[in-house]
Design an enzyme around this catalytic site. Structure first.
Site, short mmCIF file in Angstrom:
data_model
loop_
_atom_site.label_atom_id
_atom_site.label_comp_id
_atom_site.label_asym_id
_atom_site.label_seq_id
_atom_site.Cartn_x
_atom_site.Cartn_y
_atom_site.Cartn_z
N ASP A 29 0.86 -1.18 0.00
CA ASP A 29 0.00 0.00 0.00
C ASP A 29 0.90 1.24 0.00
O ASP A 29 1.87 1.32 0.76
CB ASP A 29 -0.90 -0.01 1.24
N HIS A 93 -9.98 -5.39 -2.86
CA HIS A 93 -8.63 -5.56 -2.29
C HIS A 93 -8.73 -5.94 -0.83
O HIS A 93 -9.57 -5.41 -0.10
CB HIS A 93 -7.77 -4.30 -2.47
N HIS A 95 -6.76 -5.76 2.61
CA HIS A 95 -5.65 -5.12 3.31
C HIS A 95 -5.04 -6.13 4.28
O HIS A 95 -5.76 -6.72 5.10
CB HIS A 95 -6.15 -3.94 4.17
P1 5GP Z 1 -9.93 1.50 0.50
O1 5GP Z 1 -10.47 1.54 -0.90
O2 5GP Z 1 -9.92 0.10 1.08
O3 5GP Z 1 -10.58 2.49 1.42
O4 5GP Z 1 -8.39 1.95 0.44
C1 5GP Z 1 -7.63 1.91 -0.73
C2 5GP Z 1 -6.17 1.73 -0.38
O5 5GP Z 1 -5.42 1.75 -1.57
C3 5GP Z 1 -5.60 2.84 0.55
O6 5GP Z 1 -4.99 2.23 1.67
C4 5GP Z 1 -4.59 3.56 -0.35
O7 5GP Z 1 -3.45 3.99 0.35
C5 5GP Z 1 -4.25 2.52 -1.39
N1 5GP Z 1 -3.91 3.09 -2.70
C6 5GP Z 1 -4.64 4.01 -3.39
N2 5GP Z 1 -4.05 4.29 -4.57
C7 5GP Z 1 -2.92 3.51 -4.61
C8 5GP Z 1 -1.89 3.38 -5.59
O8 5GP Z 1 -1.89 3.99 -6.66
N3 5GP Z 1 -0.90 2.50 -5.29
C9 5GP Z 1 -0.87 1.78 -4.13
N4 5GP Z 1 0.15 0.94 -3.95
N5 5GP Z 1 -1.83 1.89 -3.20
C10 5GP Z 1 -2.84 2.76 -3.43
#
Ligand code: 5GP
Length: 134
Positions: A29, A93, A95
């Site tokens: 992440d 995804h 985590h």
């Molecule tokens: P959620 O959708 O579960 O709320 O969180 C999305 C997760 O994806 C976040 O923890 C954020 O930091 C991560 N994230 C968002 N964009 C990118 C990216 O371009 N690259 C990576 N490696 N992680 C990302």
């Protein structure tokens, strides 16, 4: 429009890759809750986890388990937590978050890592997976 994670799968956006197989990808992440915070995704672009077909859902869980076990052996933590949220990126995804304190699970406390630390961590977790598979 493809999600940012589909762009990562297609190599259009870089990532710190931890592991990959035909159907799934694990990468660090970019804004981690804790050192080693990893995301496991299906290559199939689906928004919500409960909408995955059962085979992909079970495959994602099995892949995440493998990555999580390697992560637990690589990073100093009490345990690896798993959570599925998806409010930011509409592409399933899981985590995987190394936990020492409850705040590590809150998504409100973030850690900053250098490029070198990301590269080193992704390599260390990836090679641990290979060792565990032998
Ligand atoms: P959620 O959708 O579960 O709320 O969180 C999305 C997760 O994806 C976040 O923890 C954020 O930091 C991560 N994230 C968002 N964009 C990118 C990216 O371009 N690259 C990576 N490696 N992680 C990302």
């Amino acid at each position: 429009m493809p999600t940012i994670f589909t762009k990562i799968i297609n190599g259009e956006i870089p990532c710190f890759k931890v592991a990959e197989d035909e159907n799934f990808l694990a990468f660090l992440d970019i804004n981690p809750n804790a050192k080693g915070h990893t995301l496991c995704i299906p290559k199939k672009e689906v928004n919500k986890i409960l909408d995955l077909d059962e085979e992909t859902y079970l495959g994602l869980m099995s892949f995440s388990r493998k990555v999580g076990k390697a992560l637990e052996e690589t990073v100093d933590c009490k345990r690896v937590g798993m959570s599925v949220i998806g409010l930011e990126v509409p592409h399933v995804h899981v985590h995987l978050i190394p936990l020492n304190e409850m705040k590590d699970a809150t998504f409100q406390h973030k850690v900053k890592l250098s490029n070198e630390e990301f590269v080193e961590l992704a390599g260390a977790i990836g090679s641990k997976i290979e060792k565990l598979q032998k």
